[in-house]
Scaffold this motif. Structure first.
Motif, PDB file in Angstrom:
ATOM      1  N   GLY A   2       0.802  -1.215   0.000  1.00 12.79           N
ATOM      2  CA  GLY A   2       0.000   0.000   0.000  1.00 12.79           C
ATOM      3  C   GLY A   2       0.833   1.263   0.000  1.00 12.79           C
ATOM      4  O   GLY A   2       0.562   2.201  -0.736  1.00 12.79           O
ATOM      5  N   ASP A   3       1.868   1.301   0.810  1.00 12.58           N
ATOM      6  CA  ASP A   3       2.736   2.462   0.912  1.00 12.58           C
ATOM      7  C   ASP A   3       4.182   1.977   0.841  1.00 12.58           C
ATOM      8  O   ASP A   3       4.708   1.439   1.817  1.00 12.58           O
ATOM      9  CB  ASP A   3       2.483   3.197   2.229  1.00 12.58           C
ATOM     10  CG  ASP A   3       3.303   4.487   2.345  1.00 12.58           C
ATOM     11  OD1 ASP A   3       4.166   4.727   1.474  1.00 12.58           O
ATOM     12  OD2 ASP A   3       3.075   5.237   3.307  1.00 12.58           O
ATOM     13  N   ARG A  41      -4.130   1.181  10.533  1.00 12.35           N
ATOM     14  CA  ARG A  41      -3.764   1.325   9.127  1.00 12.35           C
ATOM     15  C   ARG A  41      -2.313   1.770   9.002  1.00 12.35           C
ATOM     16  O   ARG A  41      -1.573   1.314   8.127  1.00 12.35           O
ATOM     17  CB  ARG A  41      -4.682   2.325   8.425  1.00 12.35           C
ATOM     18  CG  ARG A  41      -6.113   1.817   8.224  1.00 12.35           C
ATOM     19  CD  ARG A  41      -6.987   2.824   7.498  1.00 12.35           C
ATOM     20  NE  ARG A  41      -6.514   3.056   6.145  1.00 12.35           N
ATOM     21  CZ  ARG A  41      -6.030   4.213   5.703  1.00 12.35           C
ATOM     22  NH1 ARG A  41      -5.928   5.260   6.527  1.00 12.35           N
ATOM     23  NH2 ARG A  41      -5.642   4.333   4.450  1.00 12.35           N
ATOM     24  N   SER A  45       0.739  -0.327   7.235  1.00 11.78           N
ATOM     25  CA  SER A  45       1.570   0.240   6.165  1.00 11.78           C
ATOM     26  C   SER A  45       3.046  -0.086   6.342  1.00 11.78           C
ATOM     27  O   SER A  45       3.830   0.055   5.396  1.00 11.78           O
ATOM     28  CB  SER A  45       1.388   1.761   6.108  1.00 11.78           C
ATOM     29  OG  SER A  45       2.101   2.416   7.166  1.00 11.78           O
ATOM     30  N   ASP A  70      -1.964  -5.128   3.313  1.00 12.63           N
ATOM     31  CA  ASP A  70      -2.175  -4.166   2.218  1.00 12.63           C
ATOM     32  C   ASP A  70      -3.645  -3.756   2.122  1.00 12.63           C
ATOM     33  O   ASP A  70      -3.973  -2.575   1.969  1.00 12.63           O
ATOM     34  CB  ASP A  70      -1.699  -4.793   0.902  1.00 12.63           C
ATOM     35  CG  ASP A  70      -1.953  -3.901  -0.301  1.00 12.63           C
ATOM     36  OD1 ASP A  70      -1.514  -2.735  -0.266  1.00 12.63           O
ATOM     37  OD2 ASP A  70      -2.583  -4.371  -1.263  1.00 12.63           O
ATOM     38  N   LEU A  71      -4.547  -4.732   2.248  1.00 16.58           N
ATOM     39  CA  LEU A  71      -5.975  -4.437   2.142  1.00 16.58           C
ATOM     40  C   LEU A  71      -6.458  -3.565   3.300  1.00 16.58           C
ATOM     41  O   LEU A  71      -7.293  -2.677   3.113  1.00 16.58           O
ATOM     42  CB  LEU A  71      -6.763  -5.745   2.089  1.00 16.58           C
ATOM     43  CG  LEU A  71      -6.599  -6.556   0.797  1.00 16.58           C
ATOM     44  CD1 LEU A  71      -7.160  -7.963   0.962  1.00 16.58           C
ATOM     45  CD2 LEU A  71      -7.267  -5.844  -0.375  1.00 16.58           C
ATOM     46  N   TYR A  73      -4.582  -1.394   4.969  1.00 19.59           N
ATOM     47  CA  TYR A  73      -4.051  -0.055   4.719  1.00 19.59           C
ATOM     48  C   TYR A  73      -4.923   0.693   3.712  1.00 19.59           C
ATOM     49  O   TYR A  73      -5.163   1.899   3.846  1.00 19.59           O
ATOM     50  CB  TYR A  73      -2.616  -0.140   4.208  1.00 19.59           C
ATOM     51  CG  TYR A  73      -2.064   1.198   3.780  1.00 19.59           C
ATOM     52  CD1 TYR A  73      -1.733   2.173   4.725  1.00 19.59           C
ATOM     53  CD2 TYR A  73      -1.915   1.506   2.428  1.00 19.59           C
ATOM     54  CE1 TYR A  73      -1.254   3.408   4.339  1.00 19.59           C
ATOM     55  CE2 TYR A  73      -1.439   2.742   2.034  1.00 19.59           C
ATOM     56  CZ  TYR A  73      -1.110   3.694   2.990  1.00 19.59           C
ATOM     57  OH  TYR A  73      -0.643   4.922   2.599  1.00 19.59           O
ATOM     58  N   LYS A  74      -5.435  -0.015   2.713  1.00 24.78           N
ATOM     59  CA  LYS A  74      -6.266   0.602   1.684  1.00 24.78           C
ATOM     60  C   LYS A  74      -7.735   0.705   2.095  1.00 24.78           C
ATOM     61  O   LYS A  74      -8.571   1.098   1.289  1.00 24.78           O
ATOM     62  CB  LYS A  74      -6.142  -0.201   0.384  1.00 24.78           C
ATOM     63  CG  LYS A  74      -4.748  -0.147  -0.231  1.00 24.78           C
ATOM     64  CD  LYS A  74      -4.660  -1.029  -1.469  1.00 24.78           C
ATOM     65  CE  LYS A  74      -3.264  -0.927  -2.103  1.00 24.78           C
ATOM     66  NZ  LYS A  74      -3.104  -1.852  -3.262  1.00 24.78           N
ATOM     67  N   ASP A  75      -8.019   0.326   3.335  1.00 20.10           N
ATOM     68  CA  ASP A  75      -9.371   0.419   3.880  1.00 20.10           C
ATOM     69  C   ASP A  75     -10.347  -0.520   3.157  1.00 20.10           C
ATOM     70  O   ASP A  75     -11.552  -0.252   3.101  1.00 20.10           O
ATOM     71  CB  ASP A  75      -9.893   1.858   3.809  1.00 20.10           C
ATOM     72  CG  ASP A  75     -10.839   2.176   4.966  1.00 20.10           C
ATOM     73  OD1 ASP A  75     -10.750   1.499   6.006  1.00 20.10           O
ATOM     74  OD2 ASP A  75     -11.673   3.088   4.819  1.00 20.10           O
ATOM     75  N   ARG A  76      -9.831  -1.645   2.673  1.00 22.26           N
ATOM     76  CA  ARG A  76     -10.656  -2.643   1.974  1.00 22.26           C
ATOM     77  C   ARG A  76     -10.880  -3.824   2.932  1.00 22.26           C
ATOM     78  O   ARG A  76     -10.417  -4.931   2.715  1.00 22.26           O
ATOM     79  CB  ARG A  76      -9.984  -3.070   0.664  1.00 22.26           C
ATOM     80  CG  ARG A  76      -9.950  -1.934  -0.358  1.00 22.26           C
ATOM     81  CD  ARG A  76      -8.904  -2.131  -1.430  1.00 22.26           C
ATOM     82  NE  ARG A  76      -9.070  -3.354  -2.213  1.00 22.26           N
ATOM     83  CZ  ARG A  76      -8.256  -3.717  -3.206  1.00 22.26           C
ATOM     84  NH1 ARG A  76      -7.229  -2.927  -3.535  1.00 22.26           N
ATOM     85  NH2 ARG A  76      -8.465  -4.837  -3.858  1.00 22.26           N
TER      86      ARG A  76
END
Length: 483
Positions: A2-3, A41, A45, A70-71, A73-76
């Motif tokens: 994600g980052d 989150r 990251s 990753d999900l 962090y991406k708010d998924r």
């Protein structure tokens, strides 16, 4: 990831704070405060999405850790629980109780604090339950085959859920009055509230798994009846034969095994009775055993109002940092402080109990001495003898294997050199149609191994019944290392 610079920008590992000691000793609720989703989150990251993610190797379940980091962090979040459930039936258990070997093998942990993998895991599943995303998963068809699972700990529950979803009719037998095994009656409420078990069992019952409590298989149902009624049997009764301390004075009143003490505290929380028949209230308590079970006895004794608590450990105090004998990515030998240790009591290392002392048939003290580990054995330190008052002694020295008389003897299953149920690479015993998973075959080990073995054993049973399987099998049978 994600980052790509997350681990460079966010170098501080953060975990939820524990509630103040004076407050949490007033109840039996879990000790941690809520954790901000924004902070989580940020922690997610820090995952580097390594080319070779050693966290996969550290986790027996093969959890897809970089993917759900990753999900998150991406708010998924909805997708993250699907990836988590792909490898782990019960992340609400492992996220609270597993010692996180994945974090010990995190690549970031080579020169920084590792990613907070375990916390991300438990936050994912808790949010999934809150949002109603944890729904029954029904089989696409029924096979007409029947499977008995003996024991309802994490191995048995994992095997049962996988086999039910494969279309078999599964019955879980539990000799206690409630489902859960050590999760129910061995783990104190302050480490995992039992509502987490109940909501998962509701899902499993909706899927079709049948639970029968209060049934001691081998007594209430004989081994022959079990084999006649079911097409396959999974032995997952755990390593419940406890290690004793057969020294002078062992017969005195006031000396109990940990599993003669902890279940009573849990039963009080379940509403079975107002006061436990074995209580630390107002007593001088000595816990013999420095592991997790000893810490569970410690926290329970604090909440029951013990006058004083000493926890004995025969091993030397571990180093403050990772020992050189356990380099990365191994699980590190190092000094750890559980929530119970923060709450009081005295930890005593390098000590051996020599004799229990009593009066009128009751324990009043114990005699002990310091030890040194030399040439592969513990040697007494001369002149180090001491006497410690005690009116409650709790033995928390682990388990030596499964109970042999009864079911195992009647089935005629072979045992290995350590006294555990012997099994093939297909999780099968020497008795046709009888399989084994978890501590009963592996020996005393971790919850994450139990779930992994239950999942793999389910795949082997499905293959036995159907000739092939689509169920995942994360591991092959191995023994736990000698302790």
């Amino acid at each position: 990831m994600g980052d790509p610079q997350g681990f460079l920008k966010n170098t501080v590992r953060e975990l939820p704070k524990r509630r103040p000691v004076d407050l949490r000793l007033m109840d039996w609720k879990e000790v941690y405060e809520d954790f901000s989703k924004d902070t989580l989150r940020t922690q997610a990251s820090r995952c580097m999405d390594c080319g070779i993610p050693f966290c996969h190797n550290g986790c027996p379940l093969g959890n897809l850790i970089p993917e759900w980091n990753d999900l998150v962090y991406k708010d998924r979040w909805r997708e993250s629980i699907d990836r988590l459930h792909a490898t782990n039936n019960f992340p609400e258990f492992t996220g609270r109780l597993c010692p996180a070997p994945c974090e010990a093998s995190c690549v970031l942990g080579i020169n920084q604090d590792p990613v907070t993998i375990k916390q991300v895991e438990v936050e994912i599943i808790d949010k999934a339950f809150e949002e109603g995303w944890v729904a029954p998963v029904y089989p696409t068809h029924l096979t007409g085959k029947t499977v008995a699972v003996v024991g309802s700990g994490p191995a048995g529950l994992a095997a049962a859920q996988q086999l039910t979803r494969a279309g078999h009719t599964v019955t879980v037998f539990e000799r206690a009055d409630r489902i859960g095994g050590l999760l129910r009656y061995g783990i104190p409420e302050f480490k995992m509230e039992k509502r987490h078990i109940d909501r998962r069992l509701a899902q499993m019952e909706a899927e079709g798994t049948v639970f029968r409590t209060g049934v001691n298989v081998g007594v209430d149902v004989t081994a022959d009846e079990l084999r006649a009624q079911f097409d396959a049997v999974v032995l997952s009764g755990g390593a419940t034969a406890w290690r004793d301390l057969p020294i002078e004075g062992r017969e005195l009143e006031g000396i109990y095994q940990a599993m003669e003490f902890l279940p009573h505290a849990n039963r009080v929380q379940q509403g079975d009775y107002a006061e436990p028949p074995v209580s630390a209230k107002g007593k001088k308590v000595v816990i013999i055993g420095g592991g997790d079970t000893g810490a569970d006895c410690l926290g329970t004794s604090h909440r029951q109002g013990a006058e004083s608590v000493h926890q004995f450990e025969i091993m030397a105090r571990p180093p403050a940092e990772r020992a050189t004998s356990t380099p990365w990515p191994m699980y590190p030998l190092m000094f750890r402080v559980a929530s119970a240790h923060e709450e009081g009591g005295e930890r005593v290392f390098s000590v051996n109990t020599e004799r229990f002392v009593g009066k009128d048939g009751k324990i009043t003290a114990l005699e002990a001495h310091e030890v040194e580990f030399k040439d592969g054995k513990f040697e007494k330190v001369e002149g180090s003898e001491f006497t410690l008052e005690a009116d409650l002694v709790l033995l928390a020295m682990g388990f030596v294997g499964p109970e042999k008389p009864g079911l195992l003897t009647d089935l005629g299953v072979d045992l290995n050199e350590r006294g555990n149920v012997k099994r093939t690479n297909e999780w099968a015993t020497n008795v046709d149609g009888v399989f084994v998973a978890g501590d009963m075959g592996r020996g005393q080990s971790l919850i994450v191994w139990a779930i992994a073995e239950g999942r793999s054993c389910a795949a082997a049973v499905d293959t036995f019944l159907q000739g092939a399987t689509a169920l995942p099998a994360p591991i092959v049978p191995t023994q736990a290392p000698q302790r």
